[in-house]
Design a protein around this motif. Structure first.
Motif, PDB file in Angstrom:
ATOM      1  N   ALA A  62      -8.526  24.596   7.594  1.00 44.26           N
ATOM      2  CA  ALA A  62      -7.147  24.391   8.049  1.00 44.26           C
ATOM      3  C   ALA A  62      -6.911  22.910   8.355  1.00 44.26           C
ATOM      4  N   LYS A  63      -7.918  22.242   8.871  1.00 46.42           N
ATOM      5  CA  LYS A  63      -7.801  20.805   9.137  1.00 46.42           C
ATOM      6  C   LYS A  63      -7.654  20.033   7.829  1.00 46.42           C
ATOM      7  N   VAL A  64      -8.461  20.384   6.841  1.00 42.71           N
ATOM      8  CA  VAL A  64      -8.380  19.734   5.535  1.00 42.71           C
ATOM      9  C   VAL A  64      -7.004  19.970   4.914  1.00 42.71           C
ATOM     10  N   GLU A  65      -6.517  21.192   5.011  1.00 43.15           N
ATOM     11  CA  GLU A  65      -5.201  21.514   4.456  1.00 43.15           C
ATOM     12  C   GLU A  65      -4.108  20.674   5.111  1.00 43.15           C
ATOM     13  N   ALA A  66      -4.217  20.444   6.416  1.00 41.58           N
ATOM     14  CA  ALA A  66      -3.234  19.619   7.121  1.00 41.58           C
ATOM     15  C   ALA A  66      -3.273  18.173   6.615  1.00 41.58           C
ATOM     16  N   LEU A  67      -4.474  17.651   6.381  1.00 40.59           N
ATOM     17  CA  LEU A  67      -4.605  16.284   5.877  1.00 40.59           C
ATOM     18  C   LEU A  67      -4.080  16.167   4.447  1.00 40.59           C
ATOM     19  N   ALA A  68      -4.404  17.141   3.603  1.00 38.39           N
ATOM     20  CA  ALA A  68      -3.924  17.125   2.217  1.00 38.39           C
ATOM     21  C   ALA A  68      -2.400  17.218   2.186  1.00 38.39           C
ATOM     22  N   ARG A  69      -1.833  18.082   3.012  1.00 35.03           N
ATOM     23  CA  ARG A  69      -0.376  18.241   3.058  1.00 35.03           C
ATOM     24  C   ARG A  69       0.287  16.922   3.479  1.00 35.03           C
ATOM     25  N   PHE A  70      -0.322  16.223   4.456  1.00 37.25           N
ATOM     26  CA  PHE A  70       0.217  14.938   4.904  1.00 37.25           C
ATOM     27  C   PHE A  70       0.285  13.943   3.736  1.00 37.25           C
ATOM     28  N   VAL A  71      -0.806  13.799   2.999  1.00 38.68           N
ATOM     29  CA  VAL A  71      -0.834  12.831   1.895  1.00 38.68           C
ATOM     30  C   VAL A  71       0.110  13.274   0.780  1.00 38.68           C
ATOM     31  N   GLN A  72       0.124  14.561   0.465  1.00 40.00           N
ATOM     32  CA  GLN A  72       0.998  15.050  -0.596  1.00 40.00           C
ATOM     33  C   GLN A  72       2.472  14.878  -0.248  1.00 40.00           C
ATOM     34  N   SER A  73       2.831  15.107   1.000  1.00 37.33           N
ATOM     35  CA  SER A  73       4.245  15.136   1.388  1.00 37.33           C
ATOM     36  C   SER A  73       4.772  13.841   1.999  1.00 37.33           C
ATOM     37  N   ASP A  74       3.945  13.135   2.764  1.00 42.59           N
ATOM     38  CA  ASP A  74       4.444  11.995   3.529  1.00 42.59           C
ATOM     39  C   ASP A  74       4.130  10.627   2.926  1.00 42.59           C
ATOM     40  N   ILE A  75       3.306  10.599   1.908  1.00 49.10           N
ATOM     41  CA  ILE A  75       3.003   9.339   1.227  1.00 49.10           C
ATOM     42  C   ILE A  75       3.716   9.370  -0.121  1.00 49.10           C
ATOM     43  N   ARG A  76       4.697   8.487  -0.297  1.00 49.50           N
ATOM     44  CA  ARG A  76       5.491   8.463  -1.538  1.00 49.50           C
ATOM     45  C   ARG A  76       4.631   8.037  -2.720  1.00 49.50           C
ATOM     46  N   TYR A  77       4.909   8.627  -3.872  1.00 45.87           N
ATOM     47  CA  TYR A  77       4.213   8.240  -5.089  1.00 45.87           C
ATOM     48  C   TYR A  77       4.963   7.075  -5.722  1.00 45.87           C
ATOM     49  N   VAL A  78       4.315   5.915  -5.737  1.00 46.71           N
ATOM     50  CA  VAL A  78       4.866   4.723  -6.374  1.00 46.71           C
ATOM     51  C   VAL A  78       3.724   4.077  -7.145  1.00 46.71           C
ATOM     52  N   ALA A  79       3.887   3.918  -8.451  1.00 48.85           N
ATOM     53  CA  ALA A  79       2.832   3.338  -9.278  1.00 48.85           C
ATOM     54  C   ALA A  79       3.250   1.959  -9.772  1.00 48.85           C
ATOM     55  N   ILE A  80       2.473   0.962  -9.380  1.00 43.41           N
ATOM     56  CA  ILE A  80       2.643  -0.404  -9.882  1.00 43.41           C
ATOM     57  C   ILE A  80       1.278  -0.778 -10.435  1.00 43.41           C
ATOM     58  N   GLU A  81       1.123  -0.681 -11.740  1.00 43.44           N
ATOM     59  CA  GLU A  81      -0.192  -0.818 -12.356  1.00 43.44           C
ATOM     60  C   GLU A  81      -0.274  -2.073 -13.207  1.00 43.44           C
ATOM     61  N   LEU A  82      -0.388  -3.203 -12.538  1.00 41.60           N
ATOM     62  CA  LEU A  82      -0.502  -4.480 -13.217  1.00 41.60           C
ATOM     63  C   LEU A  82      -1.936  -4.979 -13.114  1.00 41.60           C
ATOM     64  N   GLY A  83      -2.502  -5.439 -14.231  1.00 39.13           N
ATOM     65  CA  GLY A  83      -3.859  -5.975 -14.217  1.00 39.13           C
ATOM     66  C   GLY A  83      -4.862  -4.961 -13.690  1.00 39.13           C
ATOM     67  N   ILE A  84      -5.727  -5.398 -12.801  1.00 39.50           N
ATOM     68  CA  ILE A  84      -6.756  -4.513 -12.245  1.00 39.50           C
ATOM     69  C   ILE A  84      -6.116  -3.408 -11.403  1.00 39.50           C
ATOM     70  N   GLY A  85      -4.862  -3.582 -10.990  1.00 41.59           N
ATOM     71  CA  GLY A  85      -4.145  -2.558 -10.227  1.00 41.59           C
ATOM     72  C   GLY A  85      -3.985  -1.255 -10.978  1.00 41.59           C
ATOM     73  N   GLY A  86      -4.193  -1.279 -12.287  1.00 41.67           N
ATOM     74  CA  GLY A  86      -4.174  -0.051 -13.055  1.00 41.67           C
ATOM     75  C   GLY A  86      -5.421   0.789 -12.826  1.00 41.67           C
ATOM     76  N   PHE A  87      -6.443   0.182 -12.237  1.00 44.69           N
ATOM     77  CA  PHE A  87      -7.709   0.880 -12.002  1.00 44.69           C
ATOM     78  C   PHE A  87      -8.147   0.870 -10.542  1.00 44.69           C
ATOM     79  N   GLN A  88      -7.889  -0.240  -9.839  1.00 46.62           N
ATOM     80  CA  GLN A  88      -8.398  -0.381  -8.472  1.00 46.62           C
ATOM     81  C   GLN A  88      -7.357   0.052  -7.450  1.00 46.62           C
ATOM     82  N   PRO A  89      -7.725   0.987  -6.572  1.00 41.82           N
ATOM     83  CA  PRO A  89      -6.791   1.423  -5.544  1.00 41.82           C
ATOM     84  C   PRO A  89      -6.633   0.373  -4.449  1.00 41.82           C
TER      85      PRO A  89
END
Length: 182
Positions: A62-89
């Motif tokens: 249940a704790k893991v599910e809460a953390l996954a839900r937070f990242v899935q729902s509260d962190i916006r998906y924005v991809a800017i993949e320039l240079g090494i940014g296409g691979f390195q987080p």
């Protein structure tokens, strides 16, 4: 390919089909591990968020599910993949602070959250478009276009795609896309 220019065709075929496939998976894994090294570390703010999000959860899952839900729902998906940014987080602390990132960034943040909880977790490169056909390709960063998180809780292994918004239910009944290889 310039590397094989003066090598007889039979030797080229042997190298291409028998030697390189044995060497490259480890090399690719080592390369990616180097790219994420130090970026999965949890700051005091991240550890506090873990405590807040998991305070009402009764079980480790249940704790893991809460953390996954937070990242899935509260962190916006924005991809800017320039240079090494296409691979390195980006570092997890930056993703947490800015509240946005692409699949690599969201995976690194979820990994940091899970590790702060005490779970074994790591980001995993998957072949979103190639699926199981990726096994027939030589390992290369270009073969993998997505990152998910693999983790273990109570001895069971799970995979969560932190970009899937609105995914609910317990981990045993969540359906992830059929990546099949990673």
């Amino acid at each position: 390919m310039e590397l094989f220019r003066n090598i007889p065709l039979l030797v080229q075929l042997f190298l291409w089909f028998f030697v390189l496939p044995e060497l490259l998976p480890k090399a690719l894994g080592d390369w990616y591990t180097g790219l994420v090294r130090g970026r999965r570390d949890a700051s005091a703010e991240i550890r506090q968020q873990v405590a807040t999000l998991t305070a009402g959860a009764a079980t480790p899952l249940a704790k893991v599910e809460a953390l996954a839900r937070f990242v899935q729902s509260d962190i916006r998906y924005v991809a800017i993949e320039l240079g090494i940014g296409g691979f390195q987080p980006h570092p997890a602390v930056d993703v947490f602070r800015h509240r946005y990132g692409d699949c690599k960034d969201k995976s690194v943040l979820l990994t940091a959250l899970l590790r702060a909880l005490g779970a074994r977790a790591c980001p995993v490169l998957v072949a979103e478009n190639w699926r199981e056909a990726v096994r027939r390709l030589l390992p290369s960063p270009g073969a993998f276009g997505h990152v998910v998180v693999a983790f273990a809780v109570d001895g069971e292994r799970h995979v969560v795609d932190p970009t899937l918004i609105g995914q609910r239910g317990d981990l045993a009944h969540r359906v992830s896309p059929p990546y099949l290889a990673g």
